[in-house]
Scaffold this active site. Sequence first.
Site, short mmCIF file in Angstrom:
data_model
loop_
_atom_site.label_atom_id
_atom_site.label_comp_id
_atom_site.label_asym_id
_atom_site.label_seq_id
_atom_site.Cartn_x
_atom_site.Cartn_y
_atom_site.Cartn_z
N ARG A 156 13.92 -12.07 19.03
CA ARG A 156 13.04 -12.46 20.13
C ARG A 156 11.59 -12.30 19.65
O ARG A 156 11.17 -11.22 19.29
CB ARG A 156 13.32 -11.58 21.35
CG ARG A 156 12.43 -11.85 22.55
CD ARG A 156 11.38 -10.78 22.68
NE ARG A 156 10.63 -10.91 23.92
CZ ARG A 156 9.76 -10.00 24.35
NH1 ARG A 156 9.55 -8.89 23.68
NH2 ARG A 156 9.09 -10.21 25.44
N HIS B 130 2.80 -14.05 25.35
CA HIS B 130 2.89 -12.58 25.28
C HIS B 130 1.46 -12.04 25.16
O HIS B 130 1.00 -11.73 24.06
CB HIS B 130 3.76 -12.19 24.08
CG HIS B 130 4.15 -10.75 24.03
ND1 HIS B 130 5.45 -10.32 23.91
CD2 HIS B 130 3.42 -9.61 24.06
CE1 HIS B 130 5.51 -9.00 23.87
NE2 HIS B 130 4.27 -8.54 23.96
N GLU C 45 5.82 -9.43 30.41
CA GLU C 45 5.20 -8.34 31.17
C GLU C 45 4.00 -8.78 32.00
O GLU C 45 2.92 -8.20 31.92
CB GLU C 45 4.81 -7.20 30.23
CG GLU C 45 6.02 -6.51 29.65
CD GLU C 45 5.72 -5.13 29.04
OE1 GLU C 45 4.54 -4.76 28.92
OE2 GLU C 45 6.69 -4.43 28.70
N ASN D 207 11.87 -5.65 29.94
CA ASN D 207 11.51 -4.61 28.98
C ASN D 207 11.64 -3.27 29.69
O ASN D 207 11.18 -3.14 30.83
CB ASN D 207 10.07 -4.77 28.49
CG ASN D 207 9.82 -6.12 27.83
OD1 ASN D 207 10.77 -6.83 27.49
ND2 ASN D 207 8.57 -6.45 27.63
N TYR E 128 11.15 0.94 28.88
CA TYR E 128 10.84 2.09 28.00
C TYR E 128 11.08 3.41 28.73
O TYR E 128 11.54 4.37 28.15
CB TYR E 128 9.39 2.04 27.51
CG TYR E 128 9.15 0.92 26.54
CD1 TYR E 128 9.28 1.13 25.17
CD2 TYR E 128 8.80 -0.36 26.98
CE1 TYR E 128 9.09 0.10 24.26
CE2 TYR E 128 8.61 -1.40 26.08
CZ TYR E 128 8.74 -1.17 24.72
OH TYR E 128 8.57 -2.19 23.83
N GLU F 268 12.93 -5.65 25.42
CA GLU F 268 12.25 -4.55 24.73
C GLU F 268 12.83 -3.23 25.21
O GLU F 268 13.16 -3.06 26.40
CB GLU F 268 10.74 -4.53 24.99
CG GLU F 268 9.99 -5.68 24.36
CD GLU F 268 8.49 -5.61 24.55
OE1 GLU F 268 7.93 -4.49 24.68
OE2 GLU F 268 7.87 -6.68 24.60
C1 BGP Z 1 5.17 -3.57 25.83
C2 BGP Z 1 4.65 -4.82 25.21
C3 BGP Z 1 4.74 -4.87 23.72
C4 BGP Z 1 4.58 -3.53 23.03
C5 BGP Z 1 5.30 -2.40 23.75
C6 BGP Z 1 4.99 -1.03 23.22
O1 BGP Z 1 4.41 -3.31 26.95
O2 BGP Z 1 5.31 -5.97 25.71
O3 BGP Z 1 3.85 -5.85 23.29
O4 BGP Z 1 3.27 -3.27 22.71
O5 BGP Z 1 5.05 -2.40 25.12
O6 BGP Z 1 3.77 -0.58 23.74
P1 BGP Z 1 2.68 0.13 22.87
O7 BGP Z 1 2.39 -0.77 21.73
O8 BGP Z 1 1.49 0.30 23.77
O9 BGP Z 1 3.24 1.43 22.46
#
Ligand code: BGP
Length: 482
Positions: free
Chosen positions: A77, A121, A166, A296, A298, A370
Amino acid sequence: MQHQSPRPFPPGFLWGASTSAYQVEGAWNTDGKGPSVIDARTELPPGTADFTVASDHYHRFAEDIALFAELGLRAYRFSVAWSRVIPDGDGAVNPAGLAFYHRLIDALLAAGIEPIVTMYHFDLPQALQERGGWSRRATVDAFERYARVLVSEFGDKVRHWLTINEQNVMILFASALGLEPPRSSDPQRELYQQNHHMLVAQARAMRAVHEISPRGKVGPAPNIACVYPASSDPLDVVAAEDFSAIRNWLYLDAAVHGRYNTTAWAYLGERGWRPRIEPGDMEDLAAGRPDLVAFNYYTSHTVGAPRDDEPELGGSADQHLLVGEAGTYRGVSNPHLATNEFGWETDPVGFRTTFRQLYDRYRLPLLVTENGLGGRDVLEADGAVHDSYRIEYLGEHIAQMREALADGVDVLGYCPWSAIDLVSTHQGVAKRYGFIYVDRGEDDLRTLGRHRKDSFAWYQRVIAANGLSHSRDTALVPPHQG
Ligand code: BGP
């Protein structure tokens, strides 16, 4: 609920990995590429890598794809840089830009890797930004045209399309991304106007995919995270629902159902931030119709009701990710979760909860675009990189994704962030996410050589075993524990 027998990942599950154009490609002004808003960023702290060379993937993509094939990726991706294809955003198409993405896609297909393409993006062409960016209606038309160019050009090679990465982060954390609307007397109102324009643009792009490419599947790609109440106090529960509506459902209800989320709409009205809706906009939204929801993930969020005696901003040790808003919700840290070295809470079970919430609401196949762990990886003298922390993070999330499968959620694929080291959005190259180490510093480009991390061999085994062996997670445990 605990499942006694885990469900296997379906055959054809898209084990993949992700990048984005501006973070990996470099070649920021090569072969006719126009500048993007990323190239114009000024808020990065001194000594933080910029995006001019990044991982030099533009020149090294063949070597990188060979490594992706060795890793066993079934999908990759990545995003197209809008200003590489249309340098000023809405003018002439740049044949050299299209040619680069043909070379990239052809190399992926030749390696048996399915391309999953994000149209946009974060990297709006700077020429559009200077004319008002997403505040201007004409940018909606420019995006639709750009989407039509992409799908006409690549539709016979690309099956999965993602519209906007995002969008919710662009609106909620605009300043951390250097994307605040210029010169506005009411930036929040302006951001929600921009948001509305993006929603209409996205809907028109989804319609374009269906018109031009009968085999094409398309969906939005927001950052979605479950939101916990700080306690069982009913007011905390309302605050958590409010934040979830503002953060998550505002974006996906519009994308999937073509309407604004009720709670989010009430919030926008309360604040005086409702967008102007032009005739035809709601019809455009309704005609968008995604085939999938990409997201995404995290970390989760935890919020409580606002209180006079406590600051509303909180919930993360990363100051860019603090959440909270006077009168609506207060961000707090979650005592049940550990925090990584960059201040992000780690919550694999929240990943499962997020899957379930998404699937219950929308009943569309889900694609993880992500998920990953930023770390200060160290390249050893022998070329090794021992990133057991990343293996642990990804293994725990994959295990929870499997629980979600057993819950009945339809999951198409998993594309962790990131396939290869790249430049973080606001923390340079010190914060690495890849399976492949790229030998460069913030300013010092060193060799830009590629090195397989321990997580590379581990993910290779996970993919080869289609995510599991029959017992619980033997493929998922880090090598030092296995
Ligand atoms: C998401 C984005 C990515 C990437 C990732 C990690 O928000 O889509 O582009 O950057 O986060 O974040 P960071 O690079 O701030 O640690």
